[in-house]
Design a protein around this motif. Structure first.
Motif, PDB file in Angstrom:
ATOM      1  N   HIS A 296      95.049 -47.104 -67.368  1.00  0.00           N
ATOM      2  CA  HIS A 296      95.994 -47.150 -66.259  1.00  0.00           C
ATOM      3  C   HIS A 296      97.113 -46.145 -66.526  1.00  0.00           C
ATOM      4  O   HIS A 296      98.213 -46.494 -66.917  1.00  0.00           O
ATOM      5  CB  HIS A 296      96.553 -48.564 -66.097  1.00  0.00           C
ATOM      6  N   TRP A 297      96.844 -44.888 -66.293  1.00  0.00           N
ATOM      7  CA  TRP A 297      97.811 -43.845 -66.567  1.00  0.00           C
ATOM      8  C   TRP A 297      98.348 -43.292 -65.255  1.00  0.00           C
ATOM      9  O   TRP A 297      97.816 -43.543 -64.176  1.00  0.00           O
ATOM     10  CB  TRP A 297      97.168 -42.750 -67.419  1.00  0.00           C
ATOM     11  N   LEU A 298      99.430 -42.523 -65.344  1.00  0.00           N
ATOM     12  CA  LEU A 298     100.119 -42.086 -64.144  1.00  0.00           C
ATOM     13  C   LEU A 298      99.263 -41.179 -63.267  1.00  0.00           C
ATOM     14  O   LEU A 298      99.452 -41.119 -62.059  1.00  0.00           O
ATOM     15  CB  LEU A 298     101.418 -41.362 -64.515  1.00  0.00           C
ATOM     16  N   GLY A 299      98.308 -40.481 -63.871  1.00  0.00           N
ATOM     17  CA  GLY A 299      97.484 -39.558 -63.113  1.00  0.00           C
ATOM     18  C   GLY A 299      96.248 -40.181 -62.497  1.00  0.00           C
ATOM     19  O   GLY A 299      95.372 -39.463 -62.008  1.00  0.00           O
ATOM     20  N   GLN A 300      96.171 -41.499 -62.506  1.00  0.00           N
ATOM     21  CA  GLN A 300      94.999 -42.179 -61.943  1.00  0.00           C
ATOM     22  C   GLN A 300      94.798 -41.771 -60.486  1.00  0.00           C
ATOM     23  O   GLN A 300      95.732 -41.779 -59.690  1.00  0.00           O
ATOM     24  CB  GLN A 300      95.198 -43.692 -62.039  1.00  0.00           C
ATOM     25  N   ARG A 301      93.575 -41.425 -60.126  1.00  0.00           N
ATOM     26  CA  ARG A 301      93.329 -40.807 -58.828  1.00  0.00           C
ATOM     27  C   ARG A 301      92.804 -41.752 -57.760  1.00  0.00           C
ATOM     28  O   ARG A 301      92.806 -41.402 -56.578  1.00  0.00           O
ATOM     29  CB  ARG A 301      92.322 -39.645 -58.979  1.00  0.00           C
ATOM     30  N   ALA A 302      92.296 -42.919 -58.149  1.00  0.00           N
ATOM     31  CA  ALA A 302      91.684 -43.784 -57.132  1.00  0.00           C
ATOM     32  C   ALA A 302      91.873 -45.247 -57.484  1.00  0.00           C
ATOM     33  O   ALA A 302      92.057 -45.612 -58.653  1.00  0.00           O
ATOM     34  CB  ALA A 302      90.194 -43.469 -56.991  1.00  0.00           C
ATOM     35  N   ILE A 303      91.838 -46.085 -56.466  1.00  0.00           N
ATOM     36  CA  ILE A 303      91.922 -47.535 -56.609  1.00  0.00           C
ATOM     37  C   ILE A 303      90.508 -48.097 -56.633  1.00  0.00           C
ATOM     38  O   ILE A 303      89.667 -47.721 -55.812  1.00  0.00           O
ATOM     39  CB  ILE A 303      92.707 -48.138 -55.434  1.00  0.00           C
ATOM     40  N   ASP A 304      90.240 -48.981 -57.586  1.00  0.00           N
ATOM     41  CA  ASP A 304      88.913 -49.594 -57.661  1.00  0.00           C
ATOM     42  C   ASP A 304      88.576 -50.282 -56.336  1.00  0.00           C
ATOM     43  O   ASP A 304      89.368 -51.067 -55.812  1.00  0.00           O
ATOM     44  CB  ASP A 304      88.868 -50.619 -58.796  1.00  0.00           C
ATOM     45  N   GLY A 305      87.389 -49.964 -55.829  1.00  0.00           N
ATOM     46  CA  GLY A 305      86.947 -50.567 -54.585  1.00  0.00           C
ATOM     47  C   GLY A 305      87.457 -49.875 -53.340  1.00  0.00           C
ATOM     48  O   GLY A 305      87.070 -50.232 -52.220  1.00  0.00           O
ATOM     49  N   LYS A 306      88.337 -48.888 -53.527  1.00  0.00           N
ATOM     50  CA  LYS A 306      88.886 -48.155 -52.392  1.00  0.00           C
ATOM     51  C   LYS A 306      88.812 -46.652 -52.694  1.00  0.00           C
ATOM     52  O   LYS A 306      89.842 -45.999 -52.906  1.00  0.00           O
ATOM     53  CB  LYS A 306      90.344 -48.573 -52.134  1.00  0.00           C
ATOM     54  N   PRO A 307      87.638 -46.076 -52.726  1.00  0.00           N
ATOM     55  CA  PRO A 307      87.532 -44.636 -52.994  1.00  0.00           C
ATOM     56  C   PRO A 307      88.302 -43.835 -51.950  1.00  0.00           C
ATOM     57  O   PRO A 307      88.237 -44.133 -50.757  1.00  0.00           O
ATOM     58  CB  PRO A 307      86.027 -44.372 -52.911  1.00  0.00           C
ATOM     59  N   GLY A 308      89.045 -42.852 -52.429  1.00  0.00           N
ATOM     60  CA  GLY A 308      89.879 -42.060 -51.533  1.00  0.00           C
ATOM     61  C   GLY A 308      91.308 -42.563 -51.436  1.00  0.00           C
ATOM     62  O   GLY A 308      92.181 -41.858 -50.940  1.00  0.00           O
TER      63      GLY A 308
ATOM     64  N   ASP B 250     108.828 -33.539 -66.123  1.00  0.00           N
ATOM     65  CA  ASP B 250     108.347 -34.646 -66.954  1.00  0.00           C
ATOM     66  C   ASP B 250     107.268 -35.488 -66.279  1.00  0.00           C
ATOM     67  O   ASP B 250     106.266 -35.823 -66.904  1.00  0.00           O
ATOM     68  CB  ASP B 250     109.527 -35.541 -67.360  1.00  0.00           C
ATOM     69  N   CYS B 251     107.476 -35.840 -65.025  1.00  0.00           N
ATOM     70  CA  CYS B 251     106.534 -36.755 -64.356  1.00  0.00           C
ATOM     71  C   CYS B 251     105.405 -36.030 -63.630  1.00  0.00           C
ATOM     72  O   CYS B 251     104.248 -36.449 -63.704  1.00  0.00           O
ATOM     73  CB  CYS B 251     107.286 -37.650 -63.376  1.00  0.00           C
ATOM     74  N   ARG B 252     105.720 -34.966 -62.938  1.00  0.00           N
ATOM     75  CA  ARG B 252     104.680 -34.293 -62.144  1.00  0.00           C
ATOM     76  C   ARG B 252     103.529 -33.754 -62.993  1.00  0.00           C
ATOM     77  O   ARG B 252     102.363 -33.884 -62.599  1.00  0.00           O
ATOM     78  CB  ARG B 252     105.303 -33.174 -61.314  1.00  0.00           C
ATOM     79  N   PRO B 253     103.792 -33.161 -64.170  1.00  0.00           N
ATOM     80  CA  PRO B 253     102.655 -32.672 -64.967  1.00  0.00           C
ATOM     81  C   PRO B 253     101.690 -33.775 -65.384  1.00  0.00           C
ATOM     82  O   PRO B 253     100.507 -33.513 -65.609  1.00  0.00           O
ATOM     83  CB  PRO B 253     103.348 -32.049 -66.194  1.00  0.00           C
TER      84      PRO B 253
END
Length: 304
Positions: A220-232, A267-270
Motif C-alpha cells: 500500500h504505497w503512495l504510487g498505487q495505481r488501482a483499487i482492487d475490484g475497480k480497475p481504472g 517530495d510527494c509527486r516523485p
C-alpha cells in the motif's frame, strides 16, 4: 519545467487564485482529478489545543470540502473527540450530520464533501449512532453502484445525489449501515485512499518532509495505481501537512503556497506520481491552502 520557472509560476498563480476554495467550473473530469482543502481534526475549534479555530459550519462555508473527524463512544453516543472524550460539550456524530453536514449539502447543491474518520468505536455503537441520521439515506457514495471505467465525474456524482463520501480508518466499521431512512455507505480508507505519514514532527521545530506512506504494508504505497475490484479507479491521495502539536502562528509557514507546492513537487509527486486530492492542514484559514488546492485542480499535471 525547471525549478526556477516552477517557483515563478507558483508565485504568480498564488497571487491570482481566490482566497477561499470553491466549486469547480469544470465538472466533467473524474472525481480523482480534483483537489480539496481538508481540515485536520476539523471538530476541535473549541478544544484546549485546537487544530482549527472555526466551527465546521464556517469551514464548509469557506470552501473546506474534506473533514478529518475522530470518533469515540462516550455517554451513550458516538462523539467527536480527540483521543478521549472528556468534555460534556463533545458533539455526537449523528448530530453533526443532522445539524451541519446534511443542511450544508441542501444549501449548496453543487458541493461534494468527504469525511475522513479515525473511528475508535465498535460496529454496533456506530450502527446505533447512524440510525439517528435518517437523512443519510441515498446521500453517501457507494462505488458498487457505479460501473464507470474510472471515478465518476464531478457532475455525475453531483447529479446522483451521492455527494457525501465517508472514509474510515477502521476497516471493520465500513460497508452498509442502516439509518432511520435507508442505508448509508462507509468506505475503507486503506482501499480507497493513500496518504503520506500524518506528522511533520511533534512540534513546529521539526519538519520531516519525506513523503512515505502512512501504512506499513509494502503493498500500500503512495504510487498505487488501482483499487482492487475497480480497475481504472485510482485511490484518492491525501497529502498530510501538519504537526503532532498544533501551533497556529506557525501555520502561516506550513500552509504557505511555497511550502505546500515545494513538498508536493519535490517530495510527494516523485513517489505518488500524481497530485493530491485532499490537502490536509491545521488552521486551514491561515496561509494559502485554498490557493494551493485551486492551483492543483486547475493547473497541476495529474500524472507523471
Amino acid at each position: 519545467m525547471t525549478t526556477s520557472r516552477h517557483a515563478a509560476l507558483c508565485f504568480l498563480l498564488a497571487i491570482a487564485m481566490p482566497t477561499q476554495a470553491r466549486t469547480p467550473d469544470d465538472m466533467e473530469r473524474p472525481f480523482d482529478h480534483y483537489s480539496w482543502v481538508t481540515a485536520h481534526n476539523a471538530f476541535t475549534s473549541n478544544g484546549l489545543v485546537p487544530n482549527q479555530t472555526q466551527t465546521i459550519e464556517t469551514q464548509l462555508a469557506e470552501g473546506v470540502r474534506g473533514l478529518m473527524l475522530d470518533l469515540h463512544y462516550s455517554q451513550g453516543r458516538v462523539r467527536l473527540c480527540h483521543r478521549i472524550c472528556n468534555s460534556e460539550g463533545s458533539v455526537a456524530f449523528a448530530d453533526l450530520l443532522n445539524d451541519t453536514i446534511l443542511p450544508f449539502l441542501d444549501s449548496a447543491p453543487d458541493a461534494i464533501v468527504s469525511l475522513h474518520l479515525e473511528d475508535e468505536t465498535t460496529s454496533a455503537q456506530l450502527a446505533l449512532e447512524l440510525e439517528k441520521a435518517p437523512g443519510l439515506s441515498g446521500r453517501t457514495f457507494d462505488p458498487q453502484q457505479w460501473s464507470t471505467p474510472a471515478w465518476p465525474t464531478y457532475r455525475q456524482l453531483r447529479d446522483s445525489g451521492q455527494r457525501l463520501l465517508i472514509f474510515s480508518l477502521n476497516e471493520g466499521n465500513t460497508g452498509d449501515f442502516p439509518t432511520g431512512g435507508g442505508v448509508a455507505h462507509i468506505l475503507p480508507s486503506i482501499v480507497y485512499t493513500v496518504e503520506n505519514y500524518w506528522s511533520l514532527g511533534t512540534t513546529f521545530l521539526q519538519h520531516d518532509y519525506t513523503c512515505r506512506s502512512r501504512w506499513a504494508e509494502q503493498s500500500h504505497w503512495l504510487g498505487q495505481r488501482a483499487i482492487d475490484g475497480k480497475p481504472g479507479w485510482r485511490p484518492l491521495f491525501t497529502m498530510n501537512q501538519f504537526h503532532g502539536v498544533a501551533f497556529r502562528p506557525h501555520a502561516i509557514i506550513d500552509n504557505s503556497f511555497e511550502n505546500l507546492s515545494s513538498r508536493y513537487m519535490h517530495d510527494c509527486r516523485p513517489i505518488a506520481r500524481r497530485k493530491p486530492n485532499f490537502v490536509a492542514v491545521d488552521f486551514h484559514d491561515v496561509g494559502d491552502t485554498a490557493k494551493f488546492a485551486e492551483w492543483l485542480t486547475l493547473s497541476a499535471p495529474d500524472e507523471l
